[in-house]
Motif scaffolding. Structure first.
Motif, PDB file in Angstrom:
ATOM      1  N   UNK A 154      37.274 -12.414  34.194  1.00 53.06           N
ATOM      2  CA  UNK A 154      35.891 -12.799  34.522  1.00 53.06           C
ATOM      3  C   UNK A 154      34.903 -12.107  33.595  1.00 53.06           C
ATOM      4  N   UNK A 155      35.090 -10.799  33.375  1.00 52.04           N
ATOM      5  CA  UNK A 155      34.187 -10.060  32.486  1.00 52.04           C
ATOM      6  C   UNK A 155      34.283 -10.569  31.046  1.00 52.04           C
ATOM      7  N   UNK A 156      35.494 -10.909  30.595  1.00 54.78           N
ATOM      8  CA  UNK A 156      35.642 -11.468  29.251  1.00 54.78           C
ATOM      9  C   UNK A 156      34.936 -12.817  29.134  1.00 54.78           C
ATOM     10  N   UNK A 157      35.004 -13.621  30.188  1.00 52.51           N
ATOM     11  CA  UNK A 157      34.307 -14.903  30.179  1.00 52.51           C
ATOM     12  C   UNK A 157      32.799 -14.703  30.128  1.00 52.51           C
ATOM     13  N   UNK A 158      32.286 -13.801  30.951  1.00 49.81           N
ATOM     14  CA  UNK A 158      30.846 -13.536  30.966  1.00 49.81           C
ATOM     15  C   UNK A 158      30.377 -12.973  29.625  1.00 49.81           C
ATOM     16  N   UNK A 159      31.212 -12.152  28.989  1.00 47.13           N
ATOM     17  CA  UNK A 159      30.841 -11.576  27.695  1.00 47.13           C
ATOM     18  C   UNK A 159      30.659 -12.654  26.637  1.00 47.13           C
ATOM     19  N   UNK A 160      31.654 -13.514  26.476  1.00 49.23           N
ATOM     20  CA  UNK A 160      31.566 -14.532  25.439  1.00 49.23           C
ATOM     21  C   UNK A 160      30.492 -15.563  25.767  1.00 49.23           C
ATOM     22  N   UNK A 161      30.274 -15.857  27.062  1.00 52.75           N
ATOM     23  CA  UNK A 161      29.236 -16.807  27.442  1.00 52.75           C
ATOM     24  C   UNK A 161      27.851 -16.248  27.130  1.00 52.75           C
ATOM     25  N   UNK A 175      42.411 -15.791  23.491  1.00 50.66           N
ATOM     26  CA  UNK A 175      41.428 -14.902  24.108  1.00 50.66           C
ATOM     27  C   UNK A 175      41.582 -15.008  25.620  1.00 50.66           C
ATOM     28  N   UNK A 176      41.817 -13.890  26.280  1.00 52.98           N
ATOM     29  CA  UNK A 176      42.154 -13.885  27.695  1.00 52.98           C
ATOM     30  C   UNK A 176      40.896 -13.883  28.552  1.00 52.98           C
ATOM     31  N   UNK A 177      40.413 -15.069  28.863  1.00 52.08           N
ATOM     32  CA  UNK A 177      39.305 -15.189  29.795  1.00 52.08           C
ATOM     33  C   UNK A 177      39.873 -15.426  31.187  1.00 52.08           C
ATOM     34  N   UNK A 178      39.028 -15.801  32.132  1.00 49.23           N
ATOM     35  CA  UNK A 178      39.497 -15.982  33.505  1.00 49.23           C
ATOM     36  C   UNK A 178      40.459 -17.154  33.628  1.00 49.23           C
ATOM     37  N   UNK A 179      40.312 -18.158  32.755  1.00 44.47           N
ATOM     38  CA  UNK A 179      41.256 -19.272  32.771  1.00 44.47           C
ATOM     39  C   UNK A 179      42.626 -18.835  32.274  1.00 44.47           C
ATOM     40  N   UNK A 180      42.668 -17.906  31.337  1.00 40.99           N
ATOM     41  CA  UNK A 180      43.945 -17.425  30.825  1.00 40.99           C
ATOM     42  C   UNK A 180      44.627 -16.441  31.750  1.00 40.99           C
ATOM     43  N   UNK A 181      43.847 -15.683  32.532  1.00 41.46           N
ATOM     44  CA  UNK A 181      44.443 -14.698  33.447  1.00 41.46           C
ATOM     45  C   UNK A 181      44.723 -15.325  34.808  1.00 41.46           C
TER      46      UNK A 181
END
Length: 404
Positions: free
Chosen positions: A92-99, A352-358
């Motif tokens: 979730x944090x990785x997704x928010x970062x890239x967004x 890139x491990x975003x919430x969809x990948x995890x």
């Protein structure tokens, strides 16, 4: 003597819910709401019964199990022995970062490109037109793969920075762009560092407050205050003064080449850079068209009137055109931000491990809890999308015309 009095009020009857126009609309809306609730209740109970018959029970206790997999980038502490819930939080944090990075960058690119598309310079105008047409007519997934492939194939490996290699020298001795990503200095927080950070945030707020005051003063009195150097002074001087006064509490750890890779500092993965810039450049092309449409929606007489008062073109754009154009730009801009957030789910294409990948990838495959994982994914994207929409709608309401 004749007196006037209110007509007698008829007593309320149930037939008025249908026959009386004051209540009819509410009656039909209430009936429609009850039918929708009943439909969803039936579908939900049917789903639960079918899952129970198939031996499948919905539960989220699997989130406390050990994840048993690594994540290549994490903004919080994580290892393979952490729980699936921790892994989902990292995604979730990785997704928010890239967004967040893509939204900010796309806005800057879109505004510049949109204004440049209306430039009197023929070459600039055509170059921006080529950019817009080239990027918005090719799927974003292709741009993600192209940028990631270029980074891995063209940029040097970390080992190339060993020795006297002029083509792979570190920028300012602190930054190294390699096929594994970008290496940059990491801040080391000492005693009093939070005071400096708070002062910097306060300085940013001060810059906006000063520029707002200068604009209001200009509109009220016609007096034009300088905004360039005072904004820079407000942003830099207080923070710099506290930084020196507190004995430089924030230092930097520079990346150093040890063996076949850099150690120390911060590594920004090539997959994050590729995803970030692909989303920014792709969505920036759409934002550019929104900006162009918003500027063209402003009457040309506004520009001519401002020019007749002696305002320079830059001032006309900042003080006259853009404030009015924002009322046209912001509504489609909300959709662009939502698209960036949802398109970030393509991160798995470059690892890139975003919430969809995890949560929606490895966790789903390990636990077999497809329904639960998909429901959590839907809930996450729904909450984020509604939050962005709510925030931007508040800003849109502030910018729209106030009718008297």
């Amino acid at each position: 003597m004749t007196t006037f009095s209110d007509p007698p009020q008829a007593s309320f009857r149930l037939s008025m819910l249908v026959n009386d126009t004051r209540y009819r609309a509410y009656t039909f809306q209430f009936i429609a709401l009850m039918l929708i609730i009943a439909l969803f209740a039936y579908l939900g109970s049917n789903l639960v019964a079918n899952l129970r018959a198939a031996g499948l029970n919905i539960g989220f206790d699997f989130l406390s199990d050990t994840a048993n997999y690594d994540i290549n980038q994490s903004l919080i502490e994580y290892d393979s022995q952490s729980s699936h819930l921790r892994a989902a939080l990292v995604g979730i944090l990785n997704t928010l970062l890239v967004a967040f990075l893509a939204c900010v960058t796309a806005t800057i690119i879109g505004v510049i490109a949109g204004i440049a598309r209306l430039s009197p310079n023929w070459l600039m105008r055509k170059l921006m037109a080529v950019y817009v047409e080239a990027f918005r007519n090719v799927p974003v997934l292709i741009w993600i793969i192209i940028i990631f492939t270029v980074m891995t194939a063209v940029l040097p490996a970390p080992s190339a920075f060993r020795g006297e290699n002029p083509s792979a020298s570190m920028l300012f001795g602190a930054f190294a762009l390699t096929n594994r990503g970008l290496y940059l200095p990491a801040p080391i927080m000492g005693p009093g560092s939070w005071i400096v950070i708070i002062a910097f945030i306060a300085s940013i707020v001060g810059v906006f407050a000063y520029r707002k005051y200068a604009t209001k003063l200009l509109y009220d009195t016609g007096r034009l205050l300088p905004t360039g150097w005072p904004s820079l002074a407000i942003l830099v001087l207080p923070t710099l003064f506290l930084y020196i006064l507190l004995g430089r509490p924030i230092t930097l750890e520079y990346p150093e080449l040890r063996g076949f890779n850099f150690q120390g500092g911060i590594q920004v993965l090539g997959s994050l850079i590729a995803l970030w810039w692909a989303l920014a450049i792709y969505t920036g092309a759409f934002i550019a068209e929104n900006v162009r449409a918003g500027i063209q929606a402003v009457s040309k007489g506004q520009t001519e009137a401002a020019a007749s008062l002696g305002l320079r073109p830059k001032r006309i754009m900042n003080l006259v055109v853009l404030p009015q154009a924002l009322r046209v730009i912001i509504p489609p801009l909300i959709s662009n931000y939502l698209n960036i957030t949802k398109n970030s789910s393509l991160a798995i294409a470059v690892g890139y491990m975003d919430v969809t990948g995890t949560l929606g990838g490895i966790t789903l495959n390990q636990t077999g809890r497809a329904i639960e994982c998909v429901l959590l994914l839907m809930l996450f994207y729904l909450v984020i999308s509604l939050s962005i929409s709510a925030f931007m709608n508040v800003y849109n309401n502030r910018m729209r015309l106030k009718e008297r």
